[in-house]
Design a protein around this motif. Sequence first.
Motif, short mmCIF file in Angstrom:
data_model
loop_
_atom_site.label_atom_id
_atom_site.label_comp_id
_atom_site.label_asym_id
_atom_site.label_seq_id
_atom_site.Cartn_x
_atom_site.Cartn_y
_atom_site.Cartn_z
N THR A 173 0.80 -1.31 -0.09
CA THR A 173 0.00 0.09 -0.02
C THR A 173 0.93 1.12 -0.06
O THR A 173 0.19 2.21 -0.40
N GLY A 174 1.94 1.18 0.46
CA GLY A 174 3.20 2.30 0.68
C GLY A 174 3.45 2.74 -0.67
O GLY A 174 3.86 4.17 -0.52
N PHE A 175 3.58 2.15 -1.85
CA PHE A 175 4.57 2.68 -3.00
C PHE A 175 3.89 3.87 -3.32
O PHE A 175 4.55 4.92 -3.68
N THR A 176 2.51 3.84 -3.70
CA THR A 176 1.92 5.09 -4.41
C THR A 176 2.18 6.40 -3.42
O THR A 176 2.61 7.26 -3.88
N TRP A 177 2.07 6.11 -2.18
CA TRP A 177 2.14 7.38 -1.39
C TRP A 177 3.70 7.92 -1.27
O TRP A 177 3.86 9.12 -1.08
N LEU A 178 4.38 7.12 -1.19
CA LEU A 178 6.12 7.20 -1.23
C LEU A 178 6.29 8.07 -2.38
O LEU A 178 6.80 9.07 -2.17
N VAL A 179 5.68 7.70 -3.47
CA VAL A 179 6.10 8.40 -4.62
C VAL A 179 5.45 9.77 -4.67
O VAL A 179 6.02 10.78 -5.02
N VAL A 180 4.17 9.83 -4.24
CA VAL A 180 3.63 10.98 -4.31
C VAL A 180 4.20 11.83 -3.20
O VAL A 180 4.37 13.11 -3.51
N SER A 181 4.57 11.39 -2.16
CA SER A 181 5.04 12.38 -1.13
C SER A 181 6.37 12.83 -1.59
O SER A 181 6.87 14.13 -1.54
#
Lengths: 218, 52, 257, 204
Positions: free
Chosen positions: A122-130
């Motif tokens: 679940t973390g990948f998208t938000w890592l990239v976005v952040s």
Amino acid sequence: MIALLLRDLKLAFRAGGGFGLGLAFFLIVTVLVPFSVGPQSSLLSIIAPGVLWLGALLACLLSLDRLLALDWEDGSLDLLATAPLPLEAVVAVKSLAHWLTTGLPLVLVAPLLGVMLNLPETGFTWLVVSLLIGTPALSVIGTFGAAITVGLKRGGLLLSLLVLPLYVPTLIFGAEVARRGATGTELETPLLLLAGITTATIALLPFASAAVLKINLR
Amino acid sequence: MIPDLGKYTETVLSAYGISIVLLVALVVLSVMRGRRVRTELKSVEQRMSRDG
Amino acid sequence: MTITAKANSLWEYANPRKFLATSERLLPFFWLASTTCLVVGLVWGFFFTPDDYKQGSTVKIIYLHVPSALMAINCWLMMLAASLIWLVRRHHVSALAARAAAPVGIVFTLVALVTGAIWGQPMWGSWWAWDPRLTSFLILFLFYLGYVALWEAIEDPDTAADLTSVLCLVGSVFAILSRYAVNFWNQGLHQGASVMRVAAVTGSDTEEKVSNIYFFPLMLCIVGFVLLFIALVLYRTCTEIRARRIKALLARERANA
Amino acid sequence: MTLTVTDLAIARGGLALLERLNFVLEPGKALILRGPNGIGKTTLLRTLAGLQAPLAGQIQGAEDRIAYAAHADGLKPTLTVAENLSFWMSVFGTHSIQPALDRYDLNELADRQAGNLSAGQKRRAGLARLLVTGRPIWMLDEPTVSLDRNAVTMFAEAVEDHLKYGGSALIATHIDLGLEAKVLDISSNKVKPRPIEDFDGAFL
């Protein structure tokens, strides 16, 4: 202004331009983390967002001392300051070039390194976005630090000392977004605050950087 | 002479000790530098007014 | 006559010579007053106030912790004001006062941090907890270090004054941002930790009131710290003015050689 | 348009250097700046170019009309000569680097990386930048350093051409360029040291 951006990009990609240095540093730091904390995947997946954010921040910091110092040494800054471009625009373009050659590649490889650190799916998208939202702020703040220390012979260490405290809010909110993304909790507030910091720094800091640069040029 | 501080004796005394040492060190260093700079300025001014 | 009109202006003290003369006259008073306040306040607090029912004798640390923390922040505010005055009105004394104040701020911040950590040890069970307030002071400490390092690094005094002033301005904004960021960040970690109320005693925004027995010696200590700060800054500014004049004289000598 | 300097005073590092500077630089004219080392020629040129603020006095007609060339050429070693010049062409919004290449005999070097040039060749590329800027007033700080005799002639011709088309130049140099130009000697403008008892806002 576009000419300046293109020139900076060209310089970065030519031999000795330093492109890839930040990326390699990011990779090495990330690889060293499991060596220092142990290989348990449960532990790694908890610390992965924070480690990746810190690694990206340090990789960004690494290339800051070249950002203006090279143009200072060969006299280009003097000439740019007497050119018809406002110095604020010069500084802003320099930040943009730095982000395109340092920040953006970091954002793109971060997911790969996330895999190595067992980042939850679940973390990948938000890592990239952040990172995508946060790294421009790192470049702009870094440009300010580079502008302050540009005239100093051994300004590298001082640059880190000045810039790192300024990075605190960005790091806190950025890593918070990535962390909450990994655990699947509410992340709207830190995301908005991170975006706010980035927007505000992009809008305001180039003026401070240009002012500081003018002081250093005289 | 020292009041009974109970089980926190070391805590309180070390806090006071370190703080007072830091503050006194600041004052002493400031005054030392002040004296040094003052005498240096005097000698420089004397030299310059002699040499014109 | 214009001279009398000028003498009434506050900016008259921006003249280094006038500043030196006035400070020399005022300094003995400030040294004496600050020492008196501090000695009386600390002795009163240390020997003549009772232990707290919850924190025991550690409550006595408050007489050092609160005033130093307060002055650590006020010192930065003073530097900010002095930097603004330098940038707007170009009074050298103002820039030098900011430079003179920074090491004082560092020591006060250090005192606040050390007393906080020592106090925290029995209360929290560890020397350091990433309590938002303590963390903010750590960040403030880093800002002070960067500011002083920049002053030391730059050869030309006017350039140094300009650059540090801008750094102080930008740093202030980021220090406030960091304060909010840290509050936000920690909330997720230490939610509802009841021992944190210990730290709550230390601020003005606390809900718990420090009771009267502690109030008077504490006020005395705060006044003492304020006076000590003024004395130190005045004295150190005089030193900076003289150092600046030495530098100017030597530069002049070199130019005429 | 004329560059008019009235009652100018300049400082370096907070120390006043020159005062009571008065001169006029008319279109089509060149001025040779003379004075002993360390008197403040570079500082004067930088002040006129707008890189630092004057201590007092006025500079009229300088705004966005000055091309400045100092000791450093502002060349990027990993870019070719043509790329370097084209960059300045885009920055200054002019249209061609060809006249500049022709004038300084750089056509054969155009595709060489600036880092591989000799010192004199670099200098030529740096001076060629002046033509690329399209600015009418040149401020030159020791432009002939590391140039051989041939290149100095090239430079002198470039200046003459520039003057012919209504440009002007202020040149700090120690050698004779063979130009028809007035000399501006600033030795007498040196600031007299004030008595050290004077102790005011600037500490001197």
